[in-house]
Write an enzyme that holds these catalytic residues in place. Structure first.
Site, PDB file in Angstrom:
ATOM      1  N   ASP A  11       0.875  -1.166   0.000  1.00 31.86           N
ATOM      2  CA  ASP A  11       0.000   0.000   0.000  1.00 31.86           C
ATOM      3  C   ASP A  11       0.922   1.229   0.000  1.00 31.86           C
ATOM      4  O   ASP A  11       2.112   1.126   0.329  1.00 31.86           O
ATOM      5  CB  ASP A  11      -0.883  -0.038   1.247  1.00 31.86           C
ATOM      6  CG  ASP A  11      -1.717   1.219   1.413  1.00 31.86           C
ATOM      7  OD1 ASP A  11      -2.355   1.641   0.433  1.00 31.86           O
ATOM      8  OD2 ASP A  11      -1.714   1.781   2.525  1.00 31.86           O
ATOM      9  N   ASP A  13       0.119   5.132   1.052  1.00 31.19           N
ATOM     10  CA  ASP A  13       0.029   6.040   2.204  1.00 31.19           C
ATOM     11  C   ASP A  13      -0.012   5.260   3.519  1.00 31.19           C
ATOM     12  O   ASP A  13      -0.866   4.399   3.716  1.00 31.19           O
ATOM     13  CB  ASP A  13      -1.233   6.896   2.102  1.00 31.19           C
ATOM     14  CG  ASP A  13      -1.260   7.743   0.843  1.00 31.19           C
ATOM     15  OD1 ASP A  13      -0.978   8.939   0.931  1.00 31.19           O
ATOM     16  OD2 ASP A  13      -1.556   7.189  -0.239  1.00 31.19           O
ATOM     17  N   ASP A 170      -1.696  -0.897   5.797  1.00 36.96           N
ATOM     18  CA  ASP A 170      -1.990  -0.391   7.143  1.00 36.96           C
ATOM     19  C   ASP A 170      -3.479  -0.126   7.350  1.00 36.96           C
ATOM     20  O   ASP A 170      -3.859   0.650   8.223  1.00 36.96           O
ATOM     21  CB  ASP A 170      -1.196   0.898   7.407  1.00 36.96           C
ATOM     22  CG  ASP A 170      -1.688   2.071   6.570  1.00 36.96           C
ATOM     23  OD1 ASP A 170      -1.929   1.876   5.356  1.00 36.96           O
ATOM     24  OD2 ASP A 170      -1.855   3.172   7.118  1.00 36.96           O
TER      25      ASP A 170
END
Length: 221
Positions: A11, A13, A170
């Site tokens: 991922d 960000d 996250d």
């Protein structure tokens, strides 16, 4: 225990890069334009993974369904686009992970829900576009995470089957997308995480506290 995989997908960000300062900055710029005081980064940070929706909620208390939401969202995105490379950086502890993957010629790529309008220039500015084997954005496929389509497209581009990939993210949606694609999943506890269920409840195959743990998990340390 080590993961035996041919490709690592990240991922963007909160996992690979810390974009919170610029996303929060755009929210604070909107507050300042309205005569409101700027708020600390930590006020915004947990909701960074929710993008414009999360930032508007934190900056102005505006949620989808508000009569001005779409107008304010467009303003936020314009302000973010104007400043998105000012303070955003690759997480320092992620750099050795990428270096190790490059040295081992292990394929890696980026899969994000961020639109290509923002992702491509940002990844290029951070010097990652030439390193990454692929960049799949929120508008690359007809569906975004938690749908598995973006991850399956990334695997296809890298020339590996999904079962030979691990996805590191996250957010709960990252784990959901990875599992739906048949990939191993790693939840990154250094990220933004949001305010829903705890990271341990997401159902990831592995939860790690820091990037060096990923090197161990991949057998590269």
């Amino acid at each position: 225990m080590t993961l035996s995989v041919r490709a690592v997908l990240f991922d963007l960000d909160g996992t690979l890069i810390d974009s919170a300062p610029d996303l929060a900055g755009a929210g604070n710029d909107m507050r300042e334009a309205r005569g409101l005081p700027r708020l600390p980064l930590e006020h915004f940070r947990p909701m960074v993974g929710s993008g414009a929706r999360g930032m508007l909620g934190r900056a102005l208390g505006v949620q989808p369904g508000h009569p001005e939401f779409e107008t304010l969202r467009d303003e936020f995105l314009q302000r973010y686009e104007a400043r998105m490379t000012l303070e955003t950086r690759v997480f320092a502890a992620m750099r050795p992970v990428l270096d190790a993957l490059n040295q081992e010629a292990r394929a890696w790529g980026i899969v994000t829900n961020k639109a290509s309008r923002f992702s491509e220039p940002l990844v290029r500015a951070l010097g990652l576009l030439d390193e990454a084997g692929t960049l799949v954005c929120g508008d690359t496929t007809p569906h975004s995470k938690p749908h598995p389509a973006p991850l399956l497209e990334a695997a296809r581009r890298l020339g590996v089957v999904a079962e030979q990939c691990v996805y590191v993210g996250d957010d709960l949606r990252d784990v959901q997308a990875g599992r739906a694609a048949g990939m191993a999943t790693v939840a990154a506890a250094w990220g933004y995480l949001g305010e829903g269920e705890s990271i341990e409840a997401w159902g990831a195959h592995h939860v790690i506290e820091s990037p060096p743990e990923l090197l161990k998990l991949l057998g590269l340390a």
